[in-house]
Design a protein around this motif. Structure first.
Motif, PDB file in Angstrom:
ATOM      1  N   ALA A 138       0.742  -1.228  -0.109  1.00 45.25           N
ATOM      2  CA  ALA A 138       0.119   0.082   0.076  1.00 45.25           C
ATOM      3  C   ALA A 138       0.859   1.248   0.092  1.00 45.25           C
ATOM      4  O   ALA A 138       0.628   2.173  -0.678  1.00 45.25           O
ATOM      5  N   ALA A 139       1.742   1.391   0.750  1.00 45.43           N
ATOM      6  CA  ALA A 139       2.639   2.630   0.819  1.00 45.43           C
ATOM      7  C   ALA A 139       3.540   2.665  -0.728  1.00 45.43           C
ATOM      8  O   ALA A 139       3.240   3.926  -0.898  1.00 45.43           O
ATOM      9  N   VAL A 189      -9.432  13.296 -16.792  1.00 44.86           N
ATOM     10  CA  VAL A 189     -10.415  13.248 -15.645  1.00 44.86           C
ATOM     11  C   VAL A 189     -10.789  11.787 -15.154  1.00 44.86           C
ATOM     12  O   VAL A 189     -10.599  11.545 -14.080  1.00 44.86           O
ATOM     13  N   VAL A 190     -10.990  11.132 -16.101  1.00 40.49           N
ATOM     14  CA  VAL A 190     -11.240   9.492 -15.994  1.00 40.49           C
ATOM     15  C   VAL A 190      -9.988   8.684 -15.164  1.00 40.49           C
ATOM     16  O   VAL A 190     -10.272   8.029 -14.197  1.00 40.49           O
ATOM     17  N   PHE A 191      -8.906   9.297 -15.521  1.00 41.87           N
ATOM     18  CA  PHE A 191      -7.510   8.563 -15.074  1.00 41.87           C
ATOM     19  C   PHE A 191      -7.698   9.141 -13.520  1.00 41.87           C
ATOM     20  O   PHE A 191      -7.454   8.275 -12.633  1.00 41.87           O
ATOM     21  N   HIS A 192      -7.943  10.406 -13.192  1.00 42.84           N
ATOM     22  CA  HIS A 192      -7.849  10.800 -11.953  1.00 42.84           C
ATOM     23  C   HIS A 192      -8.800  10.191 -10.804  1.00 42.84           C
ATOM     24  O   HIS A 192      -8.380   9.660  -9.858  1.00 42.84           O
ATOM     25  N   LEU A 193     -10.195  10.196 -11.494  1.00 42.79           N
ATOM     26  CA  LEU A 193     -11.184   9.347 -10.924  1.00 42.79           C
ATOM     27  C   LEU A 193     -10.949   7.732 -10.476  1.00 42.79           C
ATOM     28  O   LEU A 193     -11.221   7.297  -9.662  1.00 42.79           O
ATOM     29  N   ALA A 237     -10.492   5.997  -6.995  1.00 39.64           N
ATOM     30  CA  ALA A 237     -11.203   4.930  -6.466  1.00 39.64           C
ATOM     31  C   ALA A 237     -10.303   3.831  -6.254  1.00 39.64           C
ATOM     32  O   ALA A 237     -10.747   3.174  -5.218  1.00 39.64           O
ATOM     33  N   PHE A 238      -9.246   3.565  -6.741  1.00 38.87           N
ATOM     34  CA  PHE A 238      -8.292   2.630  -6.543  1.00 38.87           C
ATOM     35  C   PHE A 238      -7.538   2.651  -5.281  1.00 38.87           C
ATOM     36  O   PHE A 238      -7.326   1.971  -4.440  1.00 38.87           O
ATOM     37  N   ALA A 239      -7.325   4.389  -5.167  1.00 37.77           N
ATOM     38  CA  ALA A 239      -6.687   4.500  -3.740  1.00 37.77           C
ATOM     39  C   ALA A 239      -7.740   4.504  -2.432  1.00 37.77           C
ATOM     40  O   ALA A 239      -7.082   3.871  -1.325  1.00 37.77           O
ATOM     41  N   TRP A 279     -10.030   2.016  -2.456  1.00 39.08           N
ATOM     42  CA  TRP A 279     -10.154   0.681  -2.357  1.00 39.08           C
ATOM     43  C   TRP A 279      -8.954   0.195  -1.580  1.00 39.08           C
ATOM     44  O   TRP A 279      -8.723  -0.808  -0.585  1.00 39.08           O
ATOM     45  N   LEU A 280      -7.599   0.709  -1.896  1.00 43.42           N
ATOM     46  CA  LEU A 280      -6.478   0.266  -1.100  1.00 43.42           C
ATOM     47  C   LEU A 280      -6.213   0.754   0.135  1.00 43.42           C
ATOM     48  O   LEU A 280      -5.956   0.124   1.114  1.00 43.42           O
ATOM     49  N   ALA A 281      -6.828   2.023   0.396  1.00 47.93           N
ATOM     50  CA  ALA A 281      -7.134   2.292   1.996  1.00 47.93           C
ATOM     51  C   ALA A 281      -7.951   1.401   2.810  1.00 47.93           C
ATOM     52  O   ALA A 281      -7.641   1.375   3.964  1.00 47.93           O
ATOM     53  N   TYR A 282      -9.048   1.073   2.156  1.00 47.46           N
ATOM     54  CA  TYR A 282     -10.194   0.099   2.800  1.00 47.46           C
ATOM     55  C   TYR A 282      -9.424  -1.093   3.004  1.00 47.46           C
ATOM     56  O   TYR A 282      -9.521  -1.629   4.215  1.00 47.46           O
ATOM     57  N   ARG A 283      -8.612  -1.526   2.091  1.00 46.56           N
ATOM     58  CA  ARG A 283      -8.051  -2.980   2.303  1.00 46.56           C
ATOM     59  C   ARG A 283      -6.800  -2.816   3.508  1.00 46.56           C
ATOM     60  O   ARG A 283      -6.691  -3.699   4.055  1.00 46.56           O
TER      61      ARG A 283
END
Length: 119
Positions: free
Chosen positions: A47-48, A96-100, A104-106, A108-112
């Protein structure tokens, strides 16, 4: 800045992210040491490390692709030609789609990471 240069920045950063994810697999293809591969994958895709890479690629795309397209007057590009107008908008919305997607991935990564513990 032209839409082509901005698209090049976006594609380059997506390629960098792809290569970042592929490096542990490339290491594995030349090694039979499963333990070191697992350790490399845990550090490399942890994650880091992913957070830092996502932050840097987002900053690069924002600075050299999204902002010049959103604010062409800051780059002294002058008025956008009407024939080129759709290209600017297409590349801008791809950015903009790349940023979004990164956001979203970040998330999910934080949640995981919170549920499994920070690695």
């Amino acid at each position: 800045m032209s839409a082509g240069l901005c698209l090049g920045v976006l594609v380059g950063n997506v390629a960098l992210l792809w290569v970042w994810v592929q490096i542990p697999a490339w290491y594995r293809s030349g090694s039979a040491d499963v333990g070191s591969y697992a350790a490399l994958q845990q550090v490399w895709l942890g994650a880091a490390a992913l957070s830092v890479v996502l932050l840097l690629t987002n900053a690069a795309v924002l600075r050299w692709a999204t902002l010049p397209l959103a604010l062409p007057h800051l780059e002294h590009a002058g008025p956008v030609d009407t024939a080129q107008f759709w290209k600017h908008h297409l590349v801008f919305w791809l950015c903009v789609v790349f940023h979004l997607a990164c956001l979203a991935f970040a998330t999910w990564l934080a949640y995981r990471s919170m549920s499994k513990g920070w690695q």
